[in-house]
Design a protein around this motif. Sequence first.
Motif, PDB file in Angstrom:
ATOM      1  N   GLU A   1       0.826  -1.201   0.000  1.00  0.00           N
ATOM      2  CA  GLU A   1       0.000   0.000   0.000  1.00  0.00           C
ATOM      3  C   GLU A   1       0.867   1.261   0.000  1.00  0.00           C
ATOM      4  O   GLU A   1       0.606   2.210  -0.744  1.00  0.00           O
ATOM      5  CB  GLU A   1      -0.932   0.007   1.222  1.00  0.00           C
ATOM      6  CG  GLU A   1      -1.913  -1.161   1.293  1.00  0.00           C
ATOM      7  CD  GLU A   1      -2.940  -1.152   0.171  1.00  0.00           C
ATOM      8  OE1 GLU A   1      -3.049  -0.140  -0.539  1.00  0.00           O
ATOM      9  OE2 GLU A   1      -3.641  -2.168   0.011  1.00  0.00           O
TER      10      GLU A   1
ATOM     11  N   GLN B   1      -7.581  12.486  -3.155  1.00  0.00           N
ATOM     12  CA  GLN B   1      -8.332  11.332  -2.653  1.00  0.00           C
ATOM     13  C   GLN B   1      -9.810  11.367  -3.027  1.00  0.00           C
ATOM     14  O   GLN B   1     -10.420  10.321  -3.284  1.00  0.00           O
ATOM     15  CB  GLN B   1      -8.169  11.218  -1.139  1.00  0.00           C
ATOM     16  CG  GLN B   1      -8.616  12.423  -0.341  1.00  0.00           C
ATOM     17  CD  GLN B   1      -8.393  12.235   1.153  1.00  0.00           C
ATOM     18  OE1 GLN B   1      -8.895  11.301   1.774  1.00  0.00           O
ATOM     19  NE2 GLN B   1      -7.602  13.122   1.749  1.00  0.00           N
TER      20      GLN B   1
ATOM     21  N   ALA C   1      -9.268   4.218  -8.681  1.00  0.00           N
ATOM     22  CA  ALA C   1     -10.145   3.743  -7.605  1.00  0.00           C
ATOM     23  C   ALA C   1      -9.483   2.705  -6.710  1.00  0.00           C
ATOM     24  O   ALA C   1      -9.948   2.461  -5.588  1.00  0.00           O
ATOM     25  CB  ALA C   1     -11.428   3.159  -8.208  1.00  0.00           C
ATOM     26  N   HIS C   2      -8.386   2.105  -7.180  1.00  0.00           N
ATOM     27  CA  HIS C   2      -7.695   1.070  -6.396  1.00  0.00           C
ATOM     28  C   HIS C   2      -6.667   1.656  -5.447  1.00  0.00           C
ATOM     29  O   HIS C   2      -6.053   0.920  -4.663  1.00  0.00           O
ATOM     30  CB  HIS C   2      -6.978   0.112  -7.348  1.00  0.00           C
ATOM     31  CG  HIS C   2      -5.854   0.768  -8.101  1.00  0.00           C
ATOM     32  ND1 HIS C   2      -6.076   1.553  -9.208  1.00  0.00           N
ATOM     33  CD2 HIS C   2      -4.513   0.772  -7.874  1.00  0.00           C
ATOM     34  CE1 HIS C   2      -4.920   2.016  -9.649  1.00  0.00           C
ATOM     35  NE2 HIS C   2      -3.960   1.565  -8.859  1.00  0.00           N
ATOM     36  N   ARG C   3      -6.440   2.955  -5.496  1.00  0.00           N
ATOM     37  CA  ARG C   3      -5.395   3.565  -4.676  1.00  0.00           C
ATOM     38  C   ARG C   3      -5.703   3.421  -3.186  1.00  0.00           C
ATOM     39  O   ARG C   3      -6.873   3.340  -2.794  1.00  0.00           O
ATOM     40  CB  ARG C   3      -5.227   5.036  -5.054  1.00  0.00           C
ATOM     41  CG  ARG C   3      -4.572   5.223  -6.418  1.00  0.00           C
ATOM     42  CD  ARG C   3      -4.436   6.688  -6.800  1.00  0.00           C
ATOM     43  NE  ARG C   3      -3.656   6.850  -8.033  1.00  0.00           N
ATOM     44  CZ  ARG C   3      -3.434   8.006  -8.633  1.00  0.00           C
ATOM     45  NH1 ARG C   3      -3.940   9.133  -8.118  1.00  0.00           N
ATOM     46  NH2 ARG C   3      -2.713   8.062  -9.734  1.00  0.00           N
ATOM     47  N   PRO C   4      -4.672   3.389  -2.347  1.00  0.00           N
ATOM     48  CA  PRO C   4      -4.859   3.078  -0.915  1.00  0.00           C
ATOM     49  C   PRO C   4      -5.844   3.976  -0.186  1.00  0.00           C
ATOM     50  O   PRO C   4      -6.611   3.497   0.650  1.00  0.00           O
ATOM     51  CB  PRO C   4      -3.448   3.240  -0.343  1.00  0.00           C
ATOM     52  CG  PRO C   4      -2.542   2.952  -1.487  1.00  0.00           C
ATOM     53  CD  PRO C   4      -3.237   3.498  -2.695  1.00  0.00           C
TER      54      PRO C   4
ATOM     55  N   HIS D   1      -7.646   1.569   2.620  1.00  0.00           N
ATOM     56  CA  HIS D   1      -6.613   0.725   3.222  1.00  0.00           C
ATOM     57  C   HIS D   1      -5.602   1.546   4.025  1.00  0.00           C
ATOM     58  O   HIS D   1      -4.924   1.011   4.909  1.00  0.00           O
ATOM     59  CB  HIS D   1      -5.891  -0.070   2.125  1.00  0.00           C
ATOM     60  CG  HIS D   1      -6.756  -1.106   1.493  1.00  0.00           C
ATOM     61  ND1 HIS D   1      -6.513  -1.631   0.242  1.00  0.00           N
ATOM     62  CD2 HIS D   1      -7.890  -1.716   1.928  1.00  0.00           C
ATOM     63  CE1 HIS D   1      -7.428  -2.526  -0.058  1.00  0.00           C
ATOM     64  NE2 HIS D   1      -8.281  -2.599   0.954  1.00  0.00           N
TER      65      HIS D   1
ATOM     66  N   ALA E   1      -8.319   5.714  -1.654  1.00  0.00           N
ATOM     67  CA  ALA E   1      -9.638   5.514  -2.263  1.00  0.00           C
ATOM     68  C   ALA E   1     -10.307   4.252  -1.730  1.00  0.00           C
ATOM     69  O   ALA E   1     -11.523   4.200  -1.559  1.00  0.00           O
ATOM     70  CB  ALA E   1      -9.517   5.453  -3.786  1.00  0.00           C
ATOM     71  N   THR E   2      -9.502   3.236  -1.446  1.00  0.00           N
ATOM     72  CA  THR E   2     -10.060   1.978  -0.942  1.00  0.00           C
ATOM     73  C   THR E   2     -10.202   1.972   0.580  1.00  0.00           C
ATOM     74  O   THR E   2     -10.842   1.075   1.136  1.00  0.00           O
ATOM     75  CB  THR E   2      -9.157   0.801  -1.349  1.00  0.00           C
ATOM     76  OG1 THR E   2      -7.838   1.018  -0.828  1.00  0.00           O
ATOM     77  CG2 THR E   2      -9.091   0.669  -2.870  1.00  0.00           C
TER      78      THR E   2
ATOM     79  N   LYS F   1     -11.538   8.398  -5.981  1.00  0.00           N
ATOM     80  CA  LYS F   1     -12.641   7.465  -5.754  1.00  0.00           C
ATOM     81  C   LYS F   1     -13.616   7.426  -6.933  1.00  0.00           C
ATOM     82  O   LYS F   1     -14.361   6.459  -7.103  1.00  0.00           O
ATOM     83  CB  LYS F   1     -13.397   7.850  -4.482  1.00  0.00           C
ATOM     84  CG  LYS F   1     -12.578   7.732  -3.211  1.00  0.00           C
ATOM     85  CD  LYS F   1     -13.381   8.211  -2.010  1.00  0.00           C
ATOM     86  CE  LYS F   1     -12.557   8.140  -0.731  1.00  0.00           C
ATOM     87  NZ  LYS F   1     -13.313   8.627   0.453  1.00  0.00           N
TER      88      LYS F   1
END
Length: 311
Positions: free
Chosen positions: A17, A74, A84-87, A92, A89-90, A78
């Motif tokens: 991440e 950020q 959308a998979h970025r830390p 994490h 955005a998710t 999203k």
Amino acid sequence: MAKQTKSQPMPLNMFREYLELTKPRVVALLVFCAIIGMFLAVPGIPPWRALVFGTIGIWMASASAAAFNHLIDQRIDKLMARTAHRPLATGHLTPRQVLLFALSLGVVSMLVLVLLVNALTALLTFGGLIGYAVVYTAYLKRATPQNIVIGGLAGAIPPVLGWTAVTGSLHPFALQLCLIIFVWTPPHFWALAIFRRDDYSRAQVPMLPVTHGVVYTRWHVLFYTILLVLVTLLPTLTGYSGLVYLGGAVVLGAGFLYYAVRLLNPPDELFAMKVFNYSIVYLMALFAFLLADHWLVAPMVQQGWVFQPAT
């Protein structure tokens, strides 16, 4: 099998991440250009101290700028399929974690450059960090469809940083390298923006294909590509590079022009991504030709086998 998946070590997940925050592929290209700048600054191998610590400092500063980009973007990340998979955005990673990570990288990079390289490189690197993270990401990206043109200077500075890391001074040739990347950035990024225009529209980011349409952007890609081909001739015209580089630049430029012209009437939607991917290969190969020319021609000039104009 399910237990093996769940038992994957948490530190490895967290490492991935945080690595994602640094935009490793983008930063790798920036650092590559900086290293080429280091090798072009001297006849042989650069001093190990400048090469090692300069590379580390520039990498950490670039990674810090990338992490700040994640933090500032950020909300729109999203909304875009590409991000959308970025830390953040998710979910994490938290904004606080990203902020501390970005600040830590930035501070350590400045310490490395100031204490182990030189103050000029640290100052220019800090300017590039602020230019990308604050001027471009926080303001220009949302303010004007010319965002990537104006903000492109921050991404064009790595060869200058590499040069100053080795020599401690600015040089006209280093500025030429910066100009090449500066002019390369718009056709490179607009090709991606054409393919991802729905993403940018949904996120309300005024990229050129969103504000002025795809056809208008395609013509701009062509115009900037023509300008890029002309700019890449400067190293030879000013006597800093020879025929090895010139031949490579002409062939690579012809390829880029083919893609830019074909983009005016592309065979499919995916062609814009082919232009984008070629632009990355183009820049890496162009700088590789610069280095090959430097190592092949410079010794011959020193031996008097090749005449090169005084600079």
